[in-house]
Motif scaffolding. Structure first.
Motif, PDB file in Angstrom:
ATOM      1  N   PHE A  13       0.833  -1.210   0.000  1.00 49.40           N
ATOM      2  CA  PHE A  13       0.000   0.000   0.000  1.00 49.40           C
ATOM      3  C   PHE A  13       0.868   1.261   0.000  1.00 49.40           C
ATOM      4  O   PHE A  13       0.666   2.176  -0.803  1.00 49.40           O
ATOM      5  CB  PHE A  13      -0.918  -0.010   1.227  1.00 49.40           C
ATOM      6  CG  PHE A  13      -1.392   1.354   1.654  1.00 49.40           C
ATOM      7  CD1 PHE A  13      -2.448   1.971   1.002  1.00 49.40           C
ATOM      8  CD2 PHE A  13      -0.774   2.032   2.705  1.00 49.40           C
ATOM      9  CE1 PHE A  13      -2.883   3.227   1.386  1.00 49.40           C
ATOM     10  CE2 PHE A  13      -1.193   3.282   3.088  1.00 49.40           C
ATOM     11  CZ  PHE A  13      -2.246   3.890   2.433  1.00 49.40           C
ATOM     12  N   GLY A  17       1.043   3.791  -2.985  1.00 48.30           N
ATOM     13  CA  GLY A  17       0.587   5.167  -2.816  1.00 48.30           C
ATOM     14  C   GLY A  17       1.640   6.149  -3.306  1.00 48.30           C
ATOM     15  O   GLY A  17       1.330   7.134  -3.970  1.00 48.30           O
ATOM     16  N   SER A  68      -0.768  -0.200  -8.185  1.00 49.54           N
ATOM     17  CA  SER A  68      -2.021   0.577  -8.216  1.00 49.54           C
ATOM     18  C   SER A  68      -3.140  -0.239  -7.584  1.00 49.54           C
ATOM     19  O   SER A  68      -3.954   0.283  -6.813  1.00 49.54           O
ATOM     20  CB  SER A  68      -2.425   0.915  -9.655  1.00 49.54           C
ATOM     21  OG  SER A  68      -1.478   1.741 -10.265  1.00 49.54           O
ATOM     22  N   LEU A  69      -3.186  -1.529  -7.930  1.00 47.13           N
ATOM     23  CA  LEU A  69      -4.261  -2.383  -7.438  1.00 47.13           C
ATOM     24  C   LEU A  69      -4.129  -2.641  -5.932  1.00 47.13           C
ATOM     25  O   LEU A  69      -5.105  -2.527  -5.190  1.00 47.13           O
ATOM     26  CB  LEU A  69      -4.267  -3.715  -8.199  1.00 47.13           C
ATOM     27  CG  LEU A  69      -4.544  -3.598  -9.705  1.00 47.13           C
ATOM     28  CD1 LEU A  69      -4.460  -4.972 -10.366  1.00 47.13           C
ATOM     29  CD2 LEU A  69      -5.920  -2.983  -9.956  1.00 47.13           C
ATOM     30  N   PHE A  71      -2.520  -0.861  -3.712  1.00 46.35           N
ATOM     31  CA  PHE A  71      -2.749   0.403  -3.002  1.00 46.35           C
ATOM     32  C   PHE A  71      -4.240   0.667  -2.854  1.00 46.35           C
ATOM     33  O   PHE A  71      -4.748   0.944  -1.761  1.00 46.35           O
ATOM     34  CB  PHE A  71      -2.078   1.552  -3.763  1.00 46.35           C
ATOM     35  CG  PHE A  71      -2.608   2.907  -3.406  1.00 46.35           C
ATOM     36  CD1 PHE A  71      -2.309   3.495  -2.191  1.00 46.35           C
ATOM     37  CD2 PHE A  71      -3.432   3.605  -4.286  1.00 46.35           C
ATOM     38  CE1 PHE A  71      -2.808   4.733  -1.853  1.00 46.35           C
ATOM     39  CE2 PHE A  71      -3.946   4.844  -3.951  1.00 46.35           C
ATOM     40  CZ  PHE A  71      -3.625   5.409  -2.735  1.00 46.35           C
ATOM     41  N   ALA A  72      -4.963   0.557  -3.984  1.00 41.51           N
ATOM     42  CA  ALA A  72      -6.403   0.852  -3.958  1.00 41.51           C
ATOM     43  C   ALA A  72      -7.138  -0.131  -3.066  1.00 41.51           C
ATOM     44  O   ALA A  72      -8.011   0.257  -2.283  1.00 41.51           O
ATOM     45  CB  ALA A  72      -6.965   0.825  -5.373  1.00 41.51           C
TER      46      ALA A  72
END
Lengths: 113, 130, 249
Positions: A13, A17, A68-69, A71-72
């Motif tokens: 994460f 980020g 990206s995945l 983190f989201a």
């Protein structure tokens, strides 16, 4: 009190980020141009294919997609709890599951280029 | 004297609407949704690329659809906000001590902005935007 | 001669009479340089002696007059009345804590959590007295000095959205105090503290909303402490799971 295993995903994460803060805005801008039917030269098939054929290019795309995945998924888990959803385990499994599948798929597609 | 502490309940679904600070934080967290969707969009692009020029052409074509356009317009300011709000607190997570004193946070935040803007300009230049 | 008039809307709760809290309004003639605590003291001394609240030092050191002033957790001794002229100011006990009576909050939860994080120096082995004191350089002192400034006013808990949602969360001030000792060159107790601080209820319930740091009257910056602890806990977790861990001391 048992120690949490959250560090496993928190590392992804935090890295995600930071990475997406650096790269996502400019990438969205580039594809926004494509959304107007005016993609910059880099998005021409030959150019982007050459980029992704290079192992450094593959690595860059892989890391950006995967992080990206992750983190989201991790941040949305907190956000959804904040919005009142209490099915934390289901949300965690779904979010991290999508991230894991997306990571594997990204690697799979990229090695084929 | 009897103790009978009173517990004030908060709404677990609407608490962040009560205070601007909390609402801003909630929006900050929700920007991650757009970062995530954009990751999936990139994954879709890579899939198309792996399938050859025709599939990739179809992907570029699909990007011009109204849903894609709307997504990009909503996502762009929100991922910008993600970047700004993320960089603005970097000095808190990673303070740097030089000798006795800590480096003022503005230098750590500033360095992130410099790298961010520089990197973005390089990408735009290499991409052939200008 | 009073310079300005302040309307205070104070939360009242008498556990022996009231089913739930109510608000009572007091009109207080204030002097320009007064703080909100002065206005509340005026109410107690001249208007309504039944009002209960905590205070002691009147100089932002004791940490006992933390309360909600116009919706924000503040020290009543540090909030000037001149910032609230021409409006009715709501005074409530600290948010996220049960109300004992009027402006007095029940702080037992925090006290128990503070105990759990072992906020004191831990040595694996005490040096014999003959070897002298534990010496510390100014740089080593600066590593944790900021976190020693906490006065336990608990404004940070009242501002923290995660503590509001998850009462089990150990929370900003207690975790920051753990960080203060972890950062101390004389201390060797981090592994022990992590049994609490690296649990779900420890730093991992923090969402980095930063509200704690924004309201902290002493600029302790608990959010910074907690993010640093997340990084350290993550490194420690990986080391432990890769079999290189400094196991429990």
């Amino acid at each position: 009190m048992a120690k949490s295993n959250k560090p496993l995903v928190w590392g992804l994460f935090a890295a995600g980020g930071t990475l997406t803060a650096f790269v996502t805005p400019v990438l969205v801008y580039v594809t926004l141009m494509a959304a107007y039917g005016d993609p910059p030269a880099a998005l021409d098939y030959e150019n982007i294919q050459a980029f992704a054929a290079n192992w450094l290019g593959k690595l860059a795309l892989f890391v950006v997609i995967s992080l990206s995945l992750w983190f989201a998924a991790h941040r949305l888990r907190t956000a959804l709890h904040g919005l009142g959803l209490r099915a934390d385990t289901a949300i965690a499994v779904a979010g991290y599951g999508i991230s894991a599948v997306g990571t594997v798929l990204a690697a799979y597609y990229l090695v084929q280029i | 004297m009897s103790r009978r502490p009173y517990v004030r309940r908060i709404s677990t679904t609407t608490w962040y609407l009560k205070k601007k600070r909390d609402l801003v934080h909630m929006i900050q967290e929700l920007t991650s949704l757009f970062v995530g969707i954009y990751g999936i969009l990139l994954l879709w692009g890579v899939k198309a690329l792996s399938e050859g020029p025709e599939a990739y052409g179809a992907f570029l074509e699909a990007l011009t659809g109204p849903l894609s356009l709307a997504f990009h317009w909503v996502a762009f300011p929100l991922v910008l906000y993600h970047a700004i709000s993320w960089f603005n607190v970097t000095h808190k997570a990673m303070p740097i001590q030089r000798g006795e004193e800590f480096l003022p946070g503005k230098y750590i935040v500033g360095a992130h902005y410099v790298v961010w803007i520089g990197f973005s300009l390089v990408v735009l230049f290499v991409a052939g935007v200008f | 001669m009073s310079d300005l008039q302040l309307e205070l809307e104070i939360l009242r709760y008498d556990p022996e009479q009231d089913q739930e809290p109510r608000f009572q309004t007091y009109s207080v003639p204030c002097q320009e340089e007064w703080v909100v605590l002065d206005a509340i003291n005026y109410v107690k001394d001249h208007i309504d002696s039944t009002l209960s609240y905590r205070w002691s030092c009147h100089m932002a050191v004791c940490g006992s007059c933390g309360m909600m002033i116009d919706g924000e957790p503040k020290l009543a001794c540090k909030a000037f009345v001149r910032d609230y002229v021409n409006k009715t100011v709501r005074i409530e006990p600290l948010a996220n804590f049960p109300i004992e009576r009027d402006l007095v909050s029940v702080l037992d939860d925090f006290m128990n959590k503070l105990r759990r994080v072992k906020p004191y120096l831990i040595r694996k082995e005490e040096k014999p007295l003959s070897e002298g004191e534990y010496r510390q350089t100014p740089a080593e002192l600066n590593k944790y000095k900021q976190y020693t400034l906490c006065i336990n006013c608990l404004c940070c808990y009242a501002a923290c959205p995660q503590y509001a949602l998850i009462p089990e969360f150990i929370g900003p001030a207690a975790l920051t105090m753990a960080h203060r000792y972890n950062q101390d060159s004389r201390d060797q107790g981090r592994a022990q503290r992590e049994e609490e601080t690296a649990s779900h209820e420890g730093v991992w319930d923090c969402a980095f909303a930063d509200a704690c740091s924004l309201v902290c009257p002493k600029h302790v910056d608990p959010a910074s402490a907690l993010q640093q602890m997340k990084i350290t806990s993550t490194v420690d977790w990986y080391l432990e799971h890769l079999g290189m861990g400094g196991k429990k001391s």
